[in-house]
Design a protein around this motif. Sequence first.
Motif, PDB file in Angstrom:
ATOM      1  N   LEU B  45       0.833  -1.203   0.000  1.00  0.00           N
ATOM      2  CA  LEU B  45       0.000   0.000   0.000  1.00  0.00           C
ATOM      3  C   LEU B  45       0.870   1.257   0.000  1.00  0.00           C
ATOM      4  O   LEU B  45       0.647   2.191  -0.787  1.00  0.00           O
ATOM      5  CB  LEU B  45      -0.931  -0.024   1.230  1.00  0.00           C
ATOM      6  N   MET B  46       1.880   1.260   0.854  1.00  0.00           N
ATOM      7  CA  MET B  46       2.749   2.444   0.941  1.00  0.00           C
ATOM      8  C   MET B  46       3.524   2.661  -0.352  1.00  0.00           C
ATOM      9  O   MET B  46       3.711   3.804  -0.792  1.00  0.00           O
ATOM     10  CB  MET B  46       3.734   2.282   2.092  1.00  0.00           C
ATOM     11  N   GLU B  47       3.998   1.578  -0.959  1.00  0.00           N
ATOM     12  CA  GLU B  47       4.777   1.733  -2.205  1.00  0.00           C
ATOM     13  C   GLU B  47       3.900   2.206  -3.357  1.00  0.00           C
ATOM     14  O   GLU B  47       4.379   2.903  -4.256  1.00  0.00           O
ATOM     15  CB  GLU B  47       5.501   0.425  -2.531  1.00  0.00           C
ATOM     16  N   ILE B  48       2.628   1.845  -3.329  1.00  0.00           N
ATOM     17  CA  ILE B  48       1.719   2.372  -4.366  1.00  0.00           C
ATOM     18  C   ILE B  48       1.516   3.872  -4.136  1.00  0.00           C
ATOM     19  O   ILE B  48       1.571   4.669  -5.076  1.00  0.00           O
ATOM     20  CB  ILE B  48       0.372   1.611  -4.361  1.00  0.00           C
ATOM     21  N   VAL B  49       1.329   4.255  -2.879  1.00  0.00           N
ATOM     22  CA  VAL B  49       1.146   5.687  -2.583  1.00  0.00           C
ATOM     23  C   VAL B  49       2.398   6.474  -2.994  1.00  0.00           C
ATOM     24  O   VAL B  49       2.310   7.574  -3.552  1.00  0.00           O
ATOM     25  CB  VAL B  49       0.839   5.898  -1.081  1.00  0.00           C
ATOM     26  N   ALA B  50       3.570   5.870  -2.766  1.00  0.00           N
ATOM     27  CA  ALA B  50       4.830   6.572  -3.088  1.00  0.00           C
ATOM     28  C   ALA B  50       5.132   6.561  -4.587  1.00  0.00           C
ATOM     29  O   ALA B  50       6.078   7.207  -5.026  1.00  0.00           O
ATOM     30  CB  ALA B  50       5.981   5.922  -2.328  1.00  0.00           C
ATOM     31  N   GLY B  51       4.362   5.807  -5.355  1.00  0.00           N
ATOM     32  CA  GLY B  51       4.563   5.793  -6.806  1.00  0.00           C
ATOM     33  C   GLY B  51       5.528   4.719  -7.275  1.00  0.00           C
ATOM     34  O   GLY B  51       5.959   4.731  -8.423  1.00  0.00           O
ATOM     35  N   LEU B  52       5.871   3.797  -6.390  1.00  0.00           N
ATOM     36  CA  LEU B  52       6.815   2.743  -6.785  1.00  0.00           C
ATOM     37  C   LEU B  52       6.138   1.562  -7.475  1.00  0.00           C
ATOM     38  O   LEU B  52       6.761   0.835  -8.223  1.00  0.00           O
ATOM     39  CB  LEU B  52       7.553   2.211  -5.553  1.00  0.00           C
ATOM     40  N   ARG B  53       4.880   1.374  -7.145  1.00  0.00           N
ATOM     41  CA  ARG B  53       4.151   0.257  -7.758  1.00  0.00           C
ATOM     42  C   ARG B  53       2.858   0.781  -8.367  1.00  0.00           C
ATOM     43  O   ARG B  53       2.337   1.803  -7.911  1.00  0.00           O
ATOM     44  CB  ARG B  53       3.795  -0.809  -6.718  1.00  0.00           C
ATOM     45  N   THR B  54       2.364   0.051  -9.346  1.00  0.00           N
ATOM     46  CA  THR B  54       1.071   0.447  -9.920  1.00  0.00           C
ATOM     47  C   THR B  54       0.009  -0.530  -9.434  1.00  0.00           C
ATOM     48  O   THR B  54       0.241  -1.742  -9.411  1.00  0.00           O
ATOM     49  CB  THR B  54       1.123   0.414 -11.457  1.00  0.00           C
ATOM     50  N   PRO B  55      -1.138  -0.018  -9.050  1.00  0.00           N
ATOM     51  CA  PRO B  55      -2.178  -0.923  -8.548  1.00  0.00           C
ATOM     52  C   PRO B  55      -2.864  -1.672  -9.691  1.00  0.00           C
ATOM     53  O   PRO B  55      -2.821  -1.224 -10.836  1.00  0.00           O
ATOM     54  CB  PRO B  55      -3.158   0.040  -7.866  1.00  0.00           C
ATOM     55  N   THR B  56      -3.478  -2.778  -9.362  1.00  0.00           N
ATOM     56  CA  THR B  56      -4.261  -3.503 -10.366  1.00  0.00           C
ATOM     57  C   THR B  56      -5.537  -2.717 -10.665  1.00  0.00           C
ATOM     58  O   THR B  56      -5.960  -2.596 -11.809  1.00  0.00           O
ATOM     59  CB  THR B  56      -4.602  -4.922  -9.842  1.00  0.00           C
ATOM     60  N   SER B  57      -6.143  -2.164  -9.602  1.00  0.00           N
ATOM     61  CA  SER B  57      -7.302  -1.278  -9.796  1.00  0.00           C
ATOM     62  C   SER B  57      -7.399  -0.345  -8.595  1.00  0.00           C
ATOM     63  O   SER B  57      -6.736  -0.543  -7.582  1.00  0.00           O
ATOM     64  CB  SER B  57      -8.581  -2.103  -9.961  1.00  0.00           C
ATOM     65  N   GLY B  58      -8.234   0.660  -8.730  1.00  0.00           N
ATOM     66  CA  GLY B  58      -8.401   1.631  -7.646  1.00  0.00           C
ATOM     67  C   GLY B  58      -7.580   2.883  -7.889  1.00  0.00           C
ATOM     68  O   GLY B  58      -6.874   2.986  -8.897  1.00  0.00           O
ATOM     69  N   SER B  59      -7.711   3.830  -6.976  1.00  0.00           N
ATOM     70  CA  SER B  59      -6.959   5.084  -7.176  1.00  0.00           C
ATOM     71  C   SER B  59      -6.406   5.618  -5.862  1.00  0.00           C
ATOM     72  O   SER B  59      -6.886   5.261  -4.771  1.00  0.00           O
ATOM     73  CB  SER B  59      -7.858   6.131  -7.837  1.00  0.00           C
ATOM     74  N   VAL B  60      -5.386   6.456  -5.995  1.00  0.00           N
ATOM     75  CA  VAL B  60      -4.738   7.072  -4.829  1.00  0.00           C
ATOM     76  C   VAL B  60      -4.555   8.555  -5.127  1.00  0.00           C
ATOM     77  O   VAL B  60      -4.047   8.914  -6.197  1.00  0.00           O
ATOM     78  CB  VAL B  60      -3.343   6.442  -4.570  1.00  0.00           C
ATOM     79  N   ARG B  61      -4.998   9.397  -4.187  1.00  0.00           N
ATOM     80  CA  ARG B  61      -4.800  10.846  -4.352  1.00  0.00           C
ATOM     81  C   ARG B  61      -4.016  11.373  -3.164  1.00  0.00           C
ATOM     82  O   ARG B  61      -4.310  11.027  -2.024  1.00  0.00           O
ATOM     83  CB  ARG B  61      -6.151  11.570  -4.424  1.00  0.00           C
ATOM     84  N   VAL B  62      -3.016  12.198  -3.474  1.00  0.00           N
ATOM     85  CA  VAL B  62      -2.216  12.846  -2.426  1.00  0.00           C
ATOM     86  C   VAL B  62      -2.448  14.347  -2.547  1.00  0.00           C
ATOM     87  O   VAL B  62      -2.130  14.931  -3.589  1.00  0.00           O
ATOM     88  CB  VAL B  62      -0.721  12.493  -2.580  1.00  0.00           C
TER      89      VAL B  62
END
Lengths: 405, 313
Positions: B45-62
Amino acid sequence: MRLNPALEVARKDLLSFFRSKSTLFWTLAFPLMMMLLFSSMFGGRGAMFTIAVVDEDGGQISRAFIDALNSTNVTRLIQFPNEAEAREQVLEGKADALLMISEGFSKNLTSGRAAKLLLYTTEDPQVRTAITNMVKGFVDAFSEEYRRRALSELERTMPPSIPAGGMTLSREEVIGFLETFARPVKVRIASIAKPEVTSETAAYWGEKGHWITVMLAYTLIFSGMVSAASLLAYEKLLGTVKRMLTSPASRWSLLAGKLLGGLGILTLSQVVLVALTILWLRPEVNWTPLLIPLVLAGDLASLGLGFLVVELSPNPKTANEAVVTVGIMVQFVSGLYFPLEFLPDPLRAVAEVIPFTWAVKALDGLLVMGRGLESVMVPVTYLVVAAVIFTSLAVALFPRWARVE
Amino acid sequence: MKALEVIDLTKVYGEVRALDSVSLHVEEGEIFGLLGPNGAGKTTLMEIVAGLRTPTSGSVRVFGLDVLEEGREASKLIGFNPQETMLYGDLTGWENLRFVASLYGMKEREFRRRVEELADILGVKDLLRKRVSKLSGGQRRRLSLIASIIHSPRLLILDEPTVGLDPDARRDFWEVILRLREEGSTILLSTHYMEEADELCDRVAIMDRGRIVALGDPEELKRRYGGMAKVVVYPKMKLARRVEEALSEMGFRPSRLGDGLVVEAEDPAGLTPKLISELSARGLDPERVEIRSPTLEDVFLNLTGRPLMEVME
């Protein structure tokens, strides 16, 4: 002033390079050790083999053949008036082989018949293989050139059509037919029984000036690839690539910084190695500014190839192993430590398409043989093309490699 | 303003769902904890938020920026401090920090000022000229934290920031985190130390097998899912069996916890003196008696049916 990521990547990599004992060993100490070892073993002679030549033909073409063979710098030729004297030289260990150019050599060639050479070598298998490969390679090239010139002259002087046995053949058909037969010079190999091979006649490659080529080429082949691998692979090993990828710095600026750092490392290594070689061996070489584009193109090609190998490897450990393996193989087939003529035909064909082989040839051409611009045009172009291809592929694959998952 | 919004986030690796429809948000200025055992999905979860991984689905806003669409802009607002220290051992602390500052395009003068300031706060001023390979684990963690906050991020992501530190170093680190919050940072941290989450976090999300099993204020979670408080009686070793029998006779169902016998109680403060006097009257004076309030560990146990430590092993 803003800190530039590409410059800082290069700065950081240079600092790491100078502080890493193992990297310094492989890039500076190791090639120097090789030079000390090889130069103390073989230091002295300019050519690697001595061949006693007997020109029984004495024609224009046989003289041209001897001159051309002499100019390869791979052999030292000593002419003798007769076979008996030449054979004596081989038996006394003063020559490694005897090359007989029989009477009629020139006449046979000009009258369209096969011209024969007789090569006697010692029975030592290593010397025999090396000389046979070298002479055969040279004769093939000479044959090809002679065939090309002869057919071209025939084509120029022949009428457009020739009647033959009730039908008419065009000029192109006749030339095409003749091409299938054309192999004008043939070599027959025989042995001379010789008591022993002395160290005087052992294989030896290169002028002292060739060691400047070795230092430069070692760096641009091996150090270039190994540096590229460590520059990229260790970022993943340390996890520091995450720091880069979570920053707003573009991936291209990171890769540009890596290239810049690699070039800095290679240039510094080359300066140090060349300076030490000059101090140690005091070779006589022809310094020319043409070396700069040649070495730069070679460095870029090597770094690009190194990056590419890392990016295609499944993990950093495999990447390092792959780069070392490729680097060692390329070194040995590029004519760095022994001439290409030593290689078996298939491996020689491979060597000819490796851009670094061209770099070695061009470096020797400039430094040792004092050739000019024309000798580096093709190699530099070839290296630049290789550098562009390798680096473009490395850039294209970088985002895929840089992904964490 | 919401510092972070995670909406219906899923990450699948082959047949493994590392994250399964995770949704949460973090308010600006909040310290938000992700709790759970290894493999719960915290780091993913943290690496997706940091932009290191791409999620399979869903979104993250900072801070309103979509990390997938506007990753470069979002990364300027984020400071990421993963479990590894991500420092170059053959460079000094100063050289490492200068390199990181360049990644954020900082100006030389601004970099110097910020390093002075942070080195003071974290007490690493003397370490900046030393090579990182010569520093202790705790010193490297501090330096790594400076590297993560050198560009003054508005959202700081700390993945297991105190793992491997001794208790004193851990407490020092907590102070730094609280100070960063006071200075305006929003902090998303993961930990498997429940005490750390209890001490630091305004809200926590308890994760297990890629899902959030509970989310809220630690006190509220303990109240809601922690179960009753416990009184732990530590008998003299030779009397342990008799004390256990006596507690059963008194109508309790004691369970063992190390050398102690645990009794659940709605009113532990009222029950404790009664227990002591009953046992004393039977000649079974306990060595000591403790009252244990519900912990986040109890919350995890009650929600997943497994003790956290067992899952960690």
